[in-house]
Design a protein around this motif. Sequence first.
Motif, PDB file in Angstrom:
ATOM      1  N   UNK A 138       0.855  -1.190   0.000  1.00 42.37           N
ATOM      2  CA  UNK A 138       0.000   0.000   0.000  1.00 42.37           C
ATOM      3  C   UNK A 138       0.885   1.232   0.000  1.00 42.37           C
ATOM      4  N   UNK A 139       0.688   2.111  -0.972  1.00 43.34           N
ATOM      5  CA  UNK A 139       1.489   3.338  -1.002  1.00 43.34           C
ATOM      6  C   UNK A 139       0.816   4.403  -0.149  1.00 43.34           C
ATOM      7  N   UNK A 140       1.646   5.090   0.620  1.00 45.62           N
ATOM      8  CA  UNK A 140       1.192   6.153   1.512  1.00 45.62           C
ATOM      9  C   UNK A 140       1.963   7.408   1.123  1.00 45.62           C
ATOM     10  N   UNK A 141       1.326   8.385   0.474  1.00 51.20           N
ATOM     11  CA  UNK A 141       2.072   9.532  -0.035  1.00 51.20           C
ATOM     12  C   UNK A 141       2.374  10.586   1.027  1.00 51.20           C
ATOM     13  N   UNK A 142       3.599  11.090   0.989  1.00 56.51           N
ATOM     14  CA  UNK A 142       3.970  12.298   1.718  1.00 56.51           C
ATOM     15  C   UNK A 142       4.032  13.396   0.666  1.00 56.51           C
ATOM     16  N   UNK A 143       3.011  14.237   0.618  1.00 57.03           N
ATOM     17  CA  UNK A 143       2.857  15.169  -0.491  1.00 57.03           C
ATOM     18  C   UNK A 143       3.795  16.367  -0.345  1.00 57.03           C
ATOM     19  N   UNK A 144       4.552  16.620  -1.411  1.00 56.41           N
ATOM     20  CA  UNK A 144       5.405  17.802  -1.502  1.00 56.41           C
ATOM     21  C   UNK A 144       4.608  18.900  -2.202  1.00 56.41           C
ATOM     22  N   UNK A 145       4.542  20.068  -1.612  1.00 55.47           N
ATOM     23  CA  UNK A 145       3.669  21.113  -2.142  1.00 55.47           C
ATOM     24  C   UNK A 145       4.468  22.331  -2.580  1.00 55.47           C
ATOM     25  N   UNK A 146       3.993  22.939  -3.660  1.00 54.63           N
ATOM     26  CA  UNK A 146       4.595  24.181  -4.155  1.00 54.63           C
ATOM     27  C   UNK A 146       4.427  25.265  -3.092  1.00 54.63           C
ATOM     28  N   UNK A 147       5.321  26.259  -3.063  1.00 57.53           N
ATOM     29  CA  UNK A 147       6.368  26.515  -4.052  1.00 57.53           C
ATOM     30  C   UNK A 147       7.723  25.849  -3.774  1.00 57.53           C
ATOM     31  N   UNK A 148       7.980  25.402  -2.537  1.00 59.62           N
ATOM     32  CA  UNK A 148       9.338  24.931  -2.243  1.00 59.62           C
ATOM     33  C   UNK A 148       9.461  23.409  -2.264  1.00 59.62           C
ATOM     34  N   UNK A 172      18.228  13.634  -5.880  1.00 58.78           N
ATOM     35  CA  UNK A 172      17.350  14.678  -6.408  1.00 58.78           C
ATOM     36  C   UNK A 172      16.040  14.103  -6.946  1.00 58.78           C
ATOM     37  N   UNK A 173      14.971  14.875  -6.748  1.00 62.07           N
ATOM     38  CA  UNK A 173      13.613  14.365  -6.907  1.00 62.07           C
ATOM     39  C   UNK A 173      13.005  14.725  -8.255  1.00 62.07           C
ATOM     40  N   UNK A 174      12.515  13.687  -8.925  1.00 68.89           N
ATOM     41  CA  UNK A 174      11.756  13.835 -10.159  1.00 68.89           C
ATOM     42  C   UNK A 174      10.272  13.693  -9.813  1.00 68.89           C
ATOM     43  N   UNK A 175       9.423  14.684 -10.117  1.00 64.99           N
ATOM     44  CA  UNK A 175       9.626  15.787 -11.057  1.00 64.99           C
ATOM     45  C   UNK A 175       9.940  17.149 -10.460  1.00 64.99           C
ATOM     46  N   UNK A 176       9.981  17.313  -9.137  1.00 59.76           N
ATOM     47  CA  UNK A 176      10.018  18.674  -8.581  1.00 59.76           C
ATOM     48  C   UNK A 176      11.398  19.320  -8.611  1.00 59.76           C
ATOM     49  N   UNK A 177      12.471  18.505  -8.682  1.00 60.09           N
ATOM     50  CA  UNK A 177      13.819  19.056  -8.599  1.00 60.09           C
ATOM     51  C   UNK A 177      14.289  19.288  -7.178  1.00 60.09           C
ATOM     52  N   UNK A 178      13.497  18.855  -6.188  1.00 63.72           N
ATOM     53  CA  UNK A 178      13.899  18.953  -4.783  1.00 63.72           C
ATOM     54  C   UNK A 178      15.173  18.162  -4.528  1.00 63.72           C
ATOM     55  N   UNK A 179      16.076  18.726  -3.716  1.00 60.41           N
ATOM     56  CA  UNK A 179      17.229  17.997  -3.200  1.00 60.41           C
ATOM     57  C   UNK A 179      17.127  18.015  -1.681  1.00 60.41           C
ATOM     58  N   UNK A 314      12.204  26.838  -9.929  1.00 65.38           N
ATOM     59  CA  UNK A 314      13.542  26.504 -10.416  1.00 65.38           C
ATOM     60  C   UNK A 314      14.077  25.308  -9.624  1.00 65.38           C
ATOM     61  N   UNK A 315      14.452  24.226 -10.301  1.00 67.40           N
ATOM     62  CA  UNK A 315      14.853  23.003  -9.597  1.00 67.40           C
ATOM     63  C   UNK A 315      16.259  23.094  -9.012  1.00 67.40           C
ATOM     64  N   UNK A 316      16.452  22.424  -7.892  1.00 62.44           N
ATOM     65  CA  UNK A 316      17.775  22.320  -7.267  1.00 62.44           C
ATOM     66  C   UNK A 316      18.593  21.189  -7.882  1.00 62.44           C
ATOM     67  N   UNK A 317      17.925  20.278  -8.582  1.00 65.49           N
ATOM     68  CA  UNK A 317      18.610  19.145  -9.190  1.00 65.49           C
ATOM     69  C   UNK A 317      17.748  18.526 -10.270  1.00 65.49           C
TER      70      UNK A 317
END
Length: 386
Positions: A138-148, A172-179, A314-317
């Motif tokens: 079972x996937x349990x999402x930890x949602x990353x939210x804009x803008x950061x 580094x995270x696809x698709x957000x570019x988070x590092x 703007x992505x960090x990675x």
Amino acid sequence: MGARPLLNRRLEGLGTTIFAEMSALAVATGSINLGQGFPDTDGPAPIARAAADAVLSGRGNQYPPGPGIPELRTAIAEHQQRFRGLAYDPDTEVLVTAGATEAIAAALLALLEPGDEVIALEPFYDSYAACIAMAGAVRVPLTLRAPDFRPDLDRLRGLVTPRTRLLLLNSPHNPTGLVLTPAELRAIAELAVERDLLVVTDEVYEHLVFGGVHHPIAALPGMRERTVSISSAGKTFSFTGWKVGWVTASAPLVAAVRTAKQYLTYVSAGPFQYAVAEALRLPDDYFAGFRADLLHKRDLLADGLASAGFRVFVPEGTYFITTDITPLGEKDGIEFCRTLPERCGVVAIPNAVFYDDADAGRPLVRFTFCKKVEVLEEAVTRLARL
């Protein structure tokens, strides 16, 4: 055939990928494809020649060893020591796979049982959802939210239950570019140790961190014995079609992942393994130049998207840029991406396909900048029509 669906119910809703749909749309409309993340130039010529030489000299044309050829496993271990300060035994703690995609599948199929919960950073790459489903977990999402797009670490702690088996990270995270920062990684590691969780970490963009360096969670206290680290040659060396990936982990974890992997492809990419072994030993100048080239392209496309009216994160990675289409008077990223080729001859990917939380991803659209400069410049010109 009866009333039962032909497709395994676990895979319901996971039909043709959005990448296939959008790439076909790009071909049909003659559009510039800034959707699927593959470079439009090949990697270093000496590495391509190494692959050709391997084929012509008969190295790898027959089944290579199941865990991967010794030369590549040794090169992977050297790479981990050289760039990450991590020591792995190439004989027992390294496994070569058919790209990172197979590594993820093998790891999740090996380590999960039906009913186990997997916490993953949302939006997540589409194969994560499919592999978790195939494992019956079972996937349990930890949602990353804009803008950061920073992870809510308190929320993460609250998501852990007695059924939680594994944390699935991508940085580094696809698709957000988070590092993920060192502080974030420490907090995640402490939680994993405290709750005795396994960690699978997808690090295929490890050499594409802009303005910093990649920090592996496996290096943190208590993490080496519970972390499966995954990377590949495709993104770093621009040979995505070779499908050469790898796992590094403790011997018991590698043995578990190898058990599942051997029944997926068994082996793959024999001659290419010899070439990737050479690629991993390229001098530091190659890796620095690769990063600088993509940074220039990132800024070129980011500026163009902003000028066209997008809100740009703007992505960090990685080599993806996430944008918000609401400043353009648009609301639905899927509909926007399906009409964009006809409107201006550019293809992108709607982020909504990476979310369980449809509202969080609805106005977001992803573009890739791993293309020739002249292609990006033409795409920017076309997008200005919006």
